[in-house]
Scaffold this motif. Structure first.
Motif, mmCIF file in Angstrom:
data_model
loop_
_atom_site.group_PDB
_atom_site.id
_atom_site.type_symbol
_atom_site.label_atom_id
_atom_site.label_comp_id
_atom_site.label_asym_id
_atom_site.label_seq_id
_atom_site.Cartn_x
_atom_site.Cartn_y
_atom_site.Cartn_z
ATOM 1 N N ASP A 184 0.827 -1.208 0.000
ATOM 2 C CA ASP A 184 0.000 0.000 0.000
ATOM 3 C C ASP A 184 0.861 1.257 0.000
ATOM 4 N N LEU A 185 1.911 1.269 0.793
ATOM 5 C CA LEU A 185 2.768 2.456 0.866
ATOM 6 C C LEU A 185 3.526 2.660 -0.438
ATOM 7 N N ALA A 186 3.951 1.567 -1.065
ATOM 8 C CA ALA A 186 4.657 1.684 -2.345
ATOM 9 C C ALA A 186 3.740 2.244 -3.418
ATOM 10 N N MET A 187 2.486 1.835 -3.402
ATOM 11 C CA MET A 187 1.577 2.332 -4.427
ATOM 12 C C MET A 187 1.216 3.790 -4.209
ATOM 13 N N LEU A 188 1.177 4.238 -2.958
ATOM 14 C CA LEU A 188 0.939 5.656 -2.706
ATOM 15 C C LEU A 188 2.006 6.526 -3.363
ATOM 16 N N SER A 189 3.223 6.005 -3.467
ATOM 17 C CA SER A 189 4.301 6.787 -4.065
ATOM 18 C C SER A 189 4.402 6.598 -5.571
ATOM 19 N N TRP A 208 13.070 -1.160 3.619
ATOM 20 C CA TRP A 208 11.775 -1.041 2.932
ATOM 21 C C TRP A 208 11.867 -0.181 1.679
ATOM 22 N N ARG A 209 12.744 0.830 1.707
ATOM 23 C CA ARG A 209 12.872 1.692 0.518
ATOM 24 C C ARG A 209 13.390 0.905 -0.685
ATOM 25 N N THR A 210 14.252 -0.076 -0.445
ATOM 26 C CA THR A 210 14.810 -0.856 -1.563
ATOM 27 C C THR A 210 13.769 -1.797 -2.163
ATOM 28 N N ARG A 211 12.653 -2.000 -1.468
ATOM 29 C CA ARG A 211 11.616 -2.915 -1.966
ATOM 30 C C ARG A 211 10.436 -2.190 -2.605
ATOM 31 N N ILE A 212 10.488 -0.865 -2.689
ATOM 32 C CA ILE A 212 9.366 -0.121 -3.273
ATOM 33 C C ILE A 212 9.090 -0.586 -4.700
ATOM 34 N N ALA A 213 10.149 -0.715 -5.508
ATOM 35 C CA ALA A 213 9.958 -1.111 -6.910
ATOM 36 C C ALA A 213 9.365 -2.511 -7.024
ATOM 37 N N LEU A 214 9.762 -3.409 -6.131
ATOM 38 C CA LEU A 214 9.205 -4.766 -6.143
ATOM 39 C C LEU A 214 7.689 -4.717 -5.964
ATOM 40 N N GLN A 218 5.746 -2.162 -6.500
ATOM 41 C CA GLN A 218 5.100 -1.401 -7.577
ATOM 42 C C GLN A 218 4.966 -2.206 -8.864
ATOM 43 N N LEU A 219 5.688 -3.286 -8.987
ATOM 44 C CA LEU A 219 5.672 -4.045 -10.235
ATOM 45 C C LEU A 219 4.292 -4.625 -10.520
ATOM 46 N N HIS A 220 3.606 -5.111 -9.503
ATOM 47 C CA HIS A 220 2.268 -5.662 -9.739
ATOM 48 C C HIS A 220 1.309 -4.623 -10.311
ATOM 49 N N PRO A 221 1.095 -3.469 -9.653
ATOM 50 C CA PRO A 221 0.160 -2.505 -10.244
ATOM 51 C C PRO A 221 0.599 -2.002 -11.617
ATOM 52 N N LEU A 222 1.902 -1.931 -11.856
ATOM 53 C CA LEU A 222 2.355 -1.490 -13.173
ATOM 54 C C LEU A 222 2.034 -2.529 -14.244
ATOM 55 N N LEU A 223 2.161 -3.808 -13.931
ATOM 56 C CA LEU A 223 1.756 -4.842 -14.891
ATOM 57 C C LEU A 223 0.251 -4.784 -15.139
ATOM 58 N N VAL A 224 -0.526 -4.504 -14.089
ATOM 59 C CA VAL A 224 -1.969 -4.328 -14.273
ATOM 60 C C VAL A 224 -2.234 -3.171 -15.237
#
Length: 291
Positions: free
Chosen positions: A223-228, A252-258, A260-266
């Motif tokens: 949720d926090l990764a998608m907010l950004s 946690w900052r190093t995992r933001i892209a991980l 975010q990958l799901h919503p970006l594929l959507v």
């Protein structure tokens, strides 16, 4: 199909006195309606019967998800007034400009909602993210759940429609293969919104309300990764307040892209190759860190 006013009256038990179209989103039309007593309600309605969704479609998933999220103390979700297979009625949110105090409140509310927990990763109902099905089969392992039920289905769908190349797919497959390592310290299932981009945060005088969930037991960092991902006003205030209430795991900052990958594929599945570059950047960053 019955007119929207008739459907709302049946679901809410109140006569509709005014109806205001708000446009469309995916396969549904949006409305603000006024019912007797002057109360406003928000309505999503399928314009016609849809064999694609059936009785277990996105409105059922959204209603069940909102109810489930709302069981955590102070959860910032709207009230579900009523729903059926082709209509969803919720409380109306009168929006205002966001402020720093509302952002801090949202951070604390998200922390409380997440830590309310879930029985497993996934959910007991069939999920949707927008108009796309979301496999909520429950799992005890977040890395495998994420790889097999959040990345692979949308990778295949995007590849099938020609929005990703075979080389692109191999990069995402490398993320899926390495997800056990990339995921960081294991965490218990969190009660997450699941589609928490900026447009699903409605600011109002009392703080903020989060809408249109793809709710399930997931990883709270998602949720926090998608907010950004698409930007959120006062995001630092939200994250600082969240981190104070429920400190995030190291790295946690190093995992933001991980995450975010799901919503970006959507987005690639929904909108085509326009999101390909961003999705592939997220995949490479998840694997190798910022370049």
């Amino acid at each position: 199909m019955e007119p929207v006013a008739s459907r709302v009256a049946e679901l809410s038990g109140r006569e509709v006195t005014a109806e205001f179209p708000l446009g469309t989103s995916h396969a549904w039309e949006l409305y603000r309606v006024e019912v007797e007593g002057g109360t406003s309600l928000f309505v999503k309605a399928l314009a016609r019967e849809s064999a694609e969704f059936g009785s277990a479609g996105p409105f059922r998933a959204e209603a069940l998800g909102l109810d489930w999220l709302g069981r955590s103390f102070g959860s910032p979700v709207p009230e579900v007034v009523g729903w059926d297979s082709h209509t969803l009625v919720t409380s109306w949110i009168e929006q205002t400009e966001p402020g720093p105090e509302a952002a801090e409140q949202l951070g604390h509310q998200l922390a409380a909602m997440h830590t309310a927990g879930a029985d497993a990763f996934g959910a007991s109902w069939n999920g949707y993210i927008g108009p796309l099905p979301l496999d909520n089969t429950q799992s005890a392992s977040w890395p495998r759940f994420y790889a097999e039920q959040r990345l692979e289905p949308y990778l295949r769908r995007a590849a099938d429609r020609g929005a990703l190349t075979p080389a692109d797919c191999r990069i995402v497959e490398k993320v899926m293969d390495a997800v056990e390592v990339l995921a960081g310290t294991p965490e218990p299932p969190a009660r997450i919104h699941g589609d928490l981009w900026n447009g699903n945060v409605l600011w109002h005088e009392g703080g903020a309300t989060i809408v249109d969930p793809a709710a399930h037991g997931g990883h709270r960092e998602a949720d926090l990764a998608m907010l950004s991902l698409f930007g959120l006003p006062h995001l630092d205030r939200v994250r600082d307040a969240y981190n104070h209430a429920a400190p995030l795991a190291s790295g946690w900052r190093t995992r933001i892209a991980l995450h975010q990958l799901h919503p970006l594929l959507v987005h690639v599945c929904l909108f085509g190759a326009a999101y390909r570059t961003t999705a592939m950047e997220a995949a490479r960053t998840a694997l190798h860190g910022p370049q």
